[in-house]
Design a protein around this motif. Structure first.
Motif, short mmCIF file in Angstrom:
data_model
loop_
_atom_site.label_atom_id
_atom_site.label_comp_id
_atom_site.label_asym_id
_atom_site.label_seq_id
_atom_site.Cartn_x
_atom_site.Cartn_y
_atom_site.Cartn_z
N SER A 262 -5.23 2.61 0.73
CA SER A 262 -6.62 2.27 0.44
C SER A 262 -6.97 1.05 0.96
O SER A 262 -7.96 0.54 1.18
CB SER A 262 -7.14 2.06 -0.97
OG SER A 262 -6.09 1.20 -1.75
N ARG A 263 -6.04 0.28 1.68
CA ARG A 263 -5.95 -1.18 2.19
C ARG A 263 -6.06 -1.24 3.81
O ARG A 263 -5.86 -2.03 4.41
CB ARG A 263 -4.88 -2.01 1.55
CG ARG A 263 -5.02 -2.15 -0.06
CD ARG A 263 -3.97 -3.14 -0.30
NE ARG A 263 -4.40 -4.64 0.27
CZ ARG A 263 -3.20 -5.47 0.02
NH1 ARG A 263 -2.13 -5.62 -0.53
NH2 ARG A 263 -3.59 -6.95 0.66
N ARG B 286 -5.72 11.80 4.69
CA ARG B 286 -5.93 10.36 4.98
C ARG B 286 -5.07 9.83 6.04
O ARG B 286 -5.64 8.89 7.01
CB ARG B 286 -5.17 9.59 3.73
CG ARG B 286 -5.24 7.76 3.77
CD ARG B 286 -6.86 7.39 3.89
NE ARG B 286 -6.59 5.97 3.93
CZ ARG B 286 -7.46 5.53 4.77
NH1 ARG B 286 -7.94 5.90 5.74
NH2 ARG B 286 -7.37 3.93 4.78
N GLN C 50 -3.95 15.52 0.24
CA GLN C 50 -4.85 14.39 0.51
C GLN C 50 -4.24 13.48 1.14
O GLN C 50 -4.89 12.86 2.15
CB GLN C 50 -4.78 13.90 -1.11
CG GLN C 50 -5.80 12.63 -1.31
CD GLN C 50 -5.63 11.88 -2.46
OE1 GLN C 50 -5.09 12.37 -3.36
NE2 GLN C 50 -6.11 10.65 -2.55
N ALA D 225 -3.35 7.33 -1.00
CA ALA D 225 -4.71 6.78 -0.67
C ALA D 225 -4.62 5.79 0.42
O ALA D 225 -5.58 5.65 1.38
CB ALA D 225 -5.09 5.94 -1.87
N GLU E 49 -7.72 0.36 7.50
CA GLU E 49 -8.65 0.77 8.00
C GLU E 49 -8.66 0.93 9.54
O GLU E 49 -9.42 1.91 9.87
CB GLU E 49 -10.05 -0.31 7.76
CG GLU E 49 -10.36 -0.59 6.33
CD GLU E 49 -11.44 -1.41 5.99
OE1 GLU E 49 -12.23 -1.93 7.09
OE2 GLU E 49 -12.00 -1.68 4.98
N ASP F 254 0.92 -1.20 0.19
CA ASP F 254 -0.01 -0.02 0.07
C ASP F 254 0.98 1.29 0.24
O ASP F 254 2.33 1.06 0.32
CB ASP F 254 -0.90 0.05 1.28
CG ASP F 254 -2.26 0.60 1.01
OD1 ASP F 254 -2.37 1.37 -0.15
OD2 ASP F 254 -3.25 0.53 1.77
#
Length: 218
Positions: free
Chosen positions: A116-117, A145, A141, A114, A119, A110
């Motif tokens: 993105s993986r 995040r 950004q 982002a 959480e 990752d």
């Protein structure tokens, strides 16, 4: 150590989006073995000595963004943290796992901006020698995040390579003040700014700053 796999032009150059470019990942993939030895020649404590007293006590959840060959991730694991190491370059991940086979670190492919993986929230997020690879358009950004990944009262530690960027890979000279401003926009407060000074690897053209940002009140 690298946290982004995108290909970006240097300031003043045409955008590399949509066309082949050297990119950051290829540089690190081709040098993974030698970089593992180089990064391992200095310790986590030597590199991050100016912020060690701020680190949350273990056990705590820690995220190492752009973990490279795992020096910092392994050190955090030995300190009792539950560590997630996010690294987009397969070759670096493989070297990191081979150098620290018995250390409890979970590796994941990752990268910023982002991530993105991921959480779950983390009490500590370390972004060491990574921010300089992010172009200006992605830093805001990325900060937003990272702020979402911080647990309440979590700490974000960003170490910044300063000096004229090299020409063999995409890199930017990002000042600590910019990181602090991006953090404030993401509702993070400045906890400490460390002038780390000279490069631990002896590169005369390189110097370092570390920004520590916090989530929540004083």
């Amino acid at each position: 150590m690298v946290g982004t796999g995108e290909n970006f032009a240097h300031p003043g150059e045409p955008s590399s989006v949509g066309r082949p470019a050297a990119g950051v990942q290829r540089y690190y993939a081709q040098r993974a073995e030698s970089l593992g030895q180089r990064y391992g020649s200095v310790t986590f404590e030597e590199v991050h000595g100016g912020v060690l007293d701020l680190l949350p006590p273990g056990p705590a959840r820690a995220l190492d963004v752009g973990a490279g060959t795992g020096r910092d991730a392994a050190a955090l694991a030995r300190r009792g943290y539950q560590v997630m190491a996010a690294e987009p370059v397969r070759e670096l991940r493989e070297v990191g796992q081979s150098l620290n086979p018995c250390v409890n670190v979970r590796w994941i492919e990752d990268s910023l901006p982002a991530l993105s993986r991921l959480e779950e929230p983390f009490e500590l997020v370390l972004v060491s020698a990574v921010w300089m690879h992010l172009p200006p358009t992605e830093r805001g950004q990325a900060m937003e995040r990272l702020a979402t990944l911080l647990a309440p009262a979590g700490l974000l530690v960003v170490s910044l390579r300063r000096g004229v960027p090299p020409t063999d890979r995409v890199m930017f000279d990002v000042a600590a003040e910019e990181v602090v401003r991006d953090g404030e926009r993401a509702a993070l407060r400045l906890v400490r700014l460390v002038e780390d000074g000279a490069d631990r690897l002896g590169r005369a053209e390189v110097w370092w700053q570390t920004v520590v940002l916090g989530k929540g009140g004083e």
